[in-house]
Design a protein around this motif. Structure first.
Motif, PDB file in Angstrom:
ATOM      1  N   VAL A  21       0.905  -1.115  -0.047  1.00 15.07           N
ATOM      2  CA  VAL A  21      -0.030  -0.212   0.125  1.00 15.07           C
ATOM      3  C   VAL A  21       0.840   1.410   0.080  1.00 15.07           C
ATOM      4  CG1 VAL A  21      -0.192   0.273   2.631  1.00 15.07           C
ATOM      5  CG2 VAL A  21      -2.082   1.006   0.988  1.00 15.07           C
ATOM      6  N   SER A  22       0.373   2.270  -0.693  1.00 14.01           N
ATOM      7  CA  SER A  22       1.159   3.500  -0.540  1.00 14.01           C
ATOM      8  C   SER A  22       0.233   4.688   0.170  1.00 14.01           C
ATOM      9  CB  SER A  22       1.240   4.213  -2.129  1.00 14.01           C
ATOM     10  OG  SER A  22       1.857   5.322  -2.121  1.00 14.01           O
ATOM     11  N   PRO A  23       0.681   5.054   1.338  1.00 16.11           N
ATOM     12  CA  PRO A  23      -0.090   5.995   2.242  1.00 16.11           C
ATOM     13  C   PRO A  23       0.137   7.310   1.331  1.00 16.11           C
ATOM     14  CG  PRO A  23       1.444   4.587   3.636  1.00 16.11           C
ATOM     15  CD  PRO A  23       1.769   4.303   1.918  1.00 16.11           C
ATOM     16  N   VAL A  24       1.226   7.564   0.724  1.00 15.32           N
ATOM     17  CA  VAL A  24       1.416   8.761   0.161  1.00 15.32           C
ATOM     18  C   VAL A  24       0.154   8.870  -1.041  1.00 15.32           C
ATOM     19  CG1 VAL A  24       2.763  10.367  -1.436  1.00 15.32           C
ATOM     20  CG2 VAL A  24       3.821   9.114   0.725  1.00 15.32           C
ATOM     21  N   ILE A  51      -5.522  -6.844  -3.666  1.00 17.57           N
ATOM     22  CA  ILE A  51      -4.474  -7.825  -3.928  1.00 17.57           C
ATOM     23  C   ILE A  51      -3.017  -7.634  -4.202  1.00 17.57           C
ATOM     24  CG2 ILE A  51      -3.991  -9.767  -5.826  1.00 17.57           C
ATOM     25  CD1 ILE A  51      -7.010  -9.701  -6.345  1.00 17.57           C
ATOM     26  N   ASN A  52      -2.883  -6.258  -4.609  1.00 20.61           N
ATOM     27  CA  ASN A  52      -1.419  -5.996  -4.953  1.00 20.61           C
ATOM     28  C   ASN A  52      -0.945  -5.322  -3.558  1.00 20.61           C
ATOM     29  OD1 ASN A  52       0.417  -5.276  -6.848  1.00 20.61           O
ATOM     30  ND2 ASN A  52       0.250  -3.143  -6.415  1.00 20.61           N
ATOM     31  N   THR A  53      -1.750  -4.921  -2.470  1.00 17.69           N
ATOM     32  CA  THR A  53      -1.102  -4.529  -1.208  1.00 17.69           C
ATOM     33  C   THR A  53      -0.576  -5.654  -0.362  1.00 17.69           C
ATOM     34  OG1 THR A  53      -2.910  -2.907  -0.779  1.00 17.69           O
ATOM     35  CG2 THR A  53      -1.959  -3.961   1.140  1.00 17.69           C
ATOM     36  N   ALA A  54      -0.966  -7.125  -0.839  1.00 18.10           N
ATOM     37  CA  ALA A  54      -0.422  -8.210  -0.173  1.00 18.10           C
ATOM     38  C   ALA A  54       0.467  -8.689  -1.188  1.00 18.10           C
ATOM     39  CB  ALA A  54      -1.778  -9.240   0.205  1.00 18.10           C
ATOM     40  N   SER A  74      -4.803 -13.425  -1.066  1.00 17.69           N
ATOM     41  CA  SER A  74      -4.039 -12.133  -1.198  1.00 17.69           C
ATOM     42  C   SER A  74      -4.940 -11.163  -0.833  1.00 17.69           C
ATOM     43  CB  SER A  74      -3.770 -11.845  -2.943  1.00 17.69           C
ATOM     44  OG  SER A  74      -2.466 -12.904  -3.058  1.00 17.69           O
ATOM     45  N   ALA A  75      -6.364 -11.106  -1.596  1.00 17.97           N
ATOM     46  CA  ALA A  75      -7.184 -10.134  -1.215  1.00 17.97           C
ATOM     47  C   ALA A  75      -7.472 -10.397   0.200  1.00 17.97           C
ATOM     48  CB  ALA A  75      -8.550 -10.549  -1.935  1.00 17.97           C
ATOM     49  N   ALA A  76      -7.586 -11.459   0.994  1.00 19.82           N
ATOM     50  CA  ALA A  76      -8.063 -11.591   2.324  1.00 19.82           C
ATOM     51  C   ALA A  76      -6.982 -10.909   3.175  1.00 19.82           C
ATOM     52  CB  ALA A  76      -7.937 -13.034   2.796  1.00 19.82           C
ATOM     53  N   VAL A  77      -5.719 -10.980   2.848  1.00 18.73           N
ATOM     54  CA  VAL A  77      -4.525 -10.450   3.487  1.00 18.73           C
ATOM     55  C   VAL A  77      -4.368  -8.814   3.407  1.00 18.73           C
ATOM     56  CG1 VAL A  77      -1.928 -10.256   3.905  1.00 18.73           C
ATOM     57  CG2 VAL A  77      -3.335 -12.536   3.614  1.00 18.73           C
ATOM     58  N   GLY A  78      -4.697  -8.555   2.139  1.00 19.23           N
ATOM     59  CA  GLY A  78      -4.763  -7.113   1.602  1.00 19.23           C
ATOM     60  C   GLY A  78      -5.617  -6.280   1.966  1.00 19.23           C
ATOM     61  N   GLN A  79      -6.917  -6.673   2.137  1.00 18.31           N
ATOM     62  CA  GLN A  79      -8.036  -5.619   2.291  1.00 18.31           C
ATOM     63  C   GLN A  79      -7.938  -5.101   3.696  1.00 18.31           C
ATOM     64  OE1 GLN A  79     -10.236  -4.578   0.064  1.00 18.31           O
ATOM     65  NE2 GLN A  79     -11.150  -3.349   1.652  1.00 18.31           N
ATOM     66  N   LEU A  81      -5.240  -4.472   5.409  1.00 16.45           N
ATOM     67  CA  LEU A  81      -4.064  -3.561   5.175  1.00 16.45           C
ATOM     68  C   LEU A  81      -4.269  -2.431   4.533  1.00 16.45           C
ATOM     69  CD1 LEU A  81      -1.167  -6.350   4.646  1.00 16.45           C
ATOM     70  CD2 LEU A  81      -1.937  -4.930   6.947  1.00 16.45           C
ATOM     71  N   LEU A  82      -5.118  -2.419   3.601  1.00 17.74           N
ATOM     72  CA  LEU A  82      -5.546  -1.367   2.695  1.00 17.74           C
ATOM     73  C   LEU A  82      -6.503  -0.284   3.479  1.00 17.74           C
ATOM     74  CD1 LEU A  82      -5.576   0.091   0.110  1.00 17.74           C
ATOM     75  CD2 LEU A  82      -7.494  -1.479  -0.734  1.00 17.74           C
ATOM     76  N   MET A  83      -7.281  -1.037   4.163  1.00 14.93           N
ATOM     77  CA  MET A  83      -8.345  -0.141   4.816  1.00 14.93           C
ATOM     78  C   MET A  83      -7.567   0.424   5.887  1.00 14.93           C
ATOM     79  SD  MET A  83     -11.185  -0.286   3.734  1.00 14.93           S
ATOM     80  CE  MET A  83     -12.202   0.698   4.902  1.00 14.93           C
ATOM     81  N   LYS A  84      -6.717  -0.367   6.702  1.00 20.56           N
ATOM     82  CA  LYS A  84      -5.996   0.514   7.724  1.00 20.56           C
ATOM     83  C   LYS A  84      -5.158   1.678   7.263  1.00 20.56           C
ATOM     84  CE  LYS A  84      -2.539  -0.342  11.119  1.00 20.56           C
ATOM     85  NZ  LYS A  84      -1.857   1.063  11.166  1.00 20.56           N
ATOM     86  N   ALA A  85      -4.642   1.580   6.145  1.00 22.61           N
ATOM     87  CA  ALA A  85      -3.967   2.801   5.283  1.00 22.61           C
ATOM     88  C   ALA A  85      -4.920   3.976   5.477  1.00 22.61           C
ATOM     89  CB  ALA A  85      -3.254   2.515   4.440  1.00 22.61           C
ATOM     90  N   TYR A  86      -6.335   3.481   4.708  1.00 20.14           N
ATOM     91  CA  TYR A  86      -7.238   4.685   4.579  1.00 20.14           C
ATOM     92  C   TYR A  86      -7.656   5.251   6.012  1.00 20.14           C
ATOM     93  CZ  TYR A  86      -8.383   4.067  -0.307  1.00 20.14           C
ATOM     94  OH  TYR A  86      -8.350   3.997  -1.650  1.00 20.14           O
ATOM     95  N   ILE A  87      -7.807   4.373   6.882  1.00 16.26           N
ATOM     96  CA  ILE A  87      -8.117   4.863   8.376  1.00 16.26           C
ATOM     97  C   ILE A  87      -7.209   5.721   9.009  1.00 16.26           C
ATOM     98  CG2 ILE A  87      -8.728   4.271  10.631  1.00 16.26           C
ATOM     99  CD1 ILE A  87     -10.154   1.421   9.401  1.00 16.26           C
TER     100      ILE A  87
END
Length: 368
Positions: A21-24, A51-54, A74-79, A81-87
């Motif tokens: 994930v890219s926080p920037v 998927i790409n996050t993981a 991959s989606a199960a792991v990445g989703q 992590l992606l939402m945490k970055a958004y939060i």
């Protein structure tokens, strides 16, 4: 006055090309959406990238038949992590968010569709940003939305949004691959214009969509009266600059907005690349008499679909209508060209004498 907009961002708009994930990148998008929120916009965010996050966290299999489970894992792991970055980014703006994971089945089944709409309404009323993605962990070939451009189309219709903004690498639609010398950008395209002959670039290395799926999204929404704007995520204030017509391509919607919610729903629920080809007699009956489509008039069945899904009806190379099919692709392939008495001998269960009932059919001319 509040303006509902749906904004769809692809994987590379929120993740790094090599994975993670890219926080920037996320902060750039959220800052822009928050600014728009202060000016009366109510954004709904469709976000790819799980998927790409993981990437690199799940071992990629050598066997092709294991690729779906690899992507689901991959989606199960990445989703999350992606939402945490958004939060984390949204906390800087004191802006709460909600995660909504959906599949094609959720939009097809009426009660679940209404639940999605009601949930979106309550979230927006309470100042919460809905972040929507396909539920890749449970999706498979038969129920997958297919790509988040299609998901954005269905969410735009479900939420009754005024505009759909599709962010990609390309800054709009060009008359040829924008990386080629002399490529010219289309600034505005009317909903009646034909852009099927335009050469389009291939999809990105990490995405499932591409320009082709975006143009399919345009064709489903603009006849209903919804503007679709296509532009790049690589520029600052990516969404604002498109809304202010500073770049990108705007596909103008029909000035007469479709008032029938059922017809709007039928138009946006069409499964990409799923259709039947009918003969001259069936085509004339549909257009002139507005009859149901009978199996005897079907010459060809294309794509994989189930009973109750929305498919196209084509004659030669022209799309005549879309409709809710009474049979799946396997059954229709068995009974195409057959008269009603023959159908009972070919099928174990006969759901209907028609392939698509006239009440579940939308002629393309009725969109205009």
């Amino acid at each position: 006055m509040k303006h509902r907009i749906v904004v769809k961002v692809g994987s590379l708009a929120v993740t790094d090309e090599k994975g993670g994930v890219s926080p920037v990148k996320i902060k750039s998008i959220i800052a822009d959406l928050h600014e728009l929120k202060t000016h009366g916009y109510l954004p709904i965010l469709i976000s790819s990238g799980a998927i790409n996050t993981a990437r690199g966290m799940i071992k990629k299999p050598d066997e092709k038949n294991l690729m779906i489970s690899f992507q689901q894992a991959s989606a199960a792991v990445g989703q999350p992590l992606l939402m945490k970055a958004y939060i984390d980014v949204l906390a800087e703006f004191n802006w709460p968010c909600a995660q909504i994971l959906v599949t094609h089945e959720d939009f097809k089944e009426r009660k679940r569709f209404l639940n999605i709409r009601n949930t979106i309404n309550r979230l927006l009323e309470n100042g919460i940003l809905p972040i929507v993605n396909e539920n890749d962990t449970v999706s498979f070939e038969e129920i997958t939305v297919g790509d988040n451009d299609q998901l954005a189309v269905m969410m735009t219709e479900a939420s009754d949004a005024e505009k759909l903004i599709l962010l990609s690498e390309a800054d709009g639609l060009f008359d040829k691959n924008p990386k080629e010398a002399g490529a010219k950008r289309f600034e505005e395209i009317d909903f009646r214009d034909d852009f099927s002959t335009v050469k389009i670039a291939t999809k990105t290395s990490v995405g499932r969509g591409g320009m082709e799926t975006k143009l399919k999204a345009v064709r489903k929404l603009t006849p209903l009266g919804v503007d679709v704007i296509l532009g790049t995520f690589l520029e600052p204030s990516a969404v604002s600059r498109l809304l202010h017509h500073k770049a990108g391509t705007i596909f103008k919607g029909n000035p007469i907005r479709q008032k029938s919610r059922r017809k709007s729903w039928l138009s946006t629920m069409v499964k990409n690349d799923c259709y039947v080809v009918v003969d001259e007699g069936a085509a004339n009956a549909l257009l002139d008499k507005q009859t149901s489509l009978l199996p005897v008039g079907i010459k060809k069945v294309q794509g994989k679909f189930k009973r109750g899904e929305v498919i196209q009806i084509r004659h030669k190379s022209q799309v005549l209508a879309v409709g809710l099919t009474e049979y799946g692709h396997k059954e229709l392939d068995l009974i195409k060209g057959k008269k009603s008495p023959e159908i009972t001998e070919l099928l174990e269960f006969v759901y209907s004498k028609v392939a698509i009932h006239k009440d579940n059919l939308l002629l393309k001319k009725d969109e205009l």
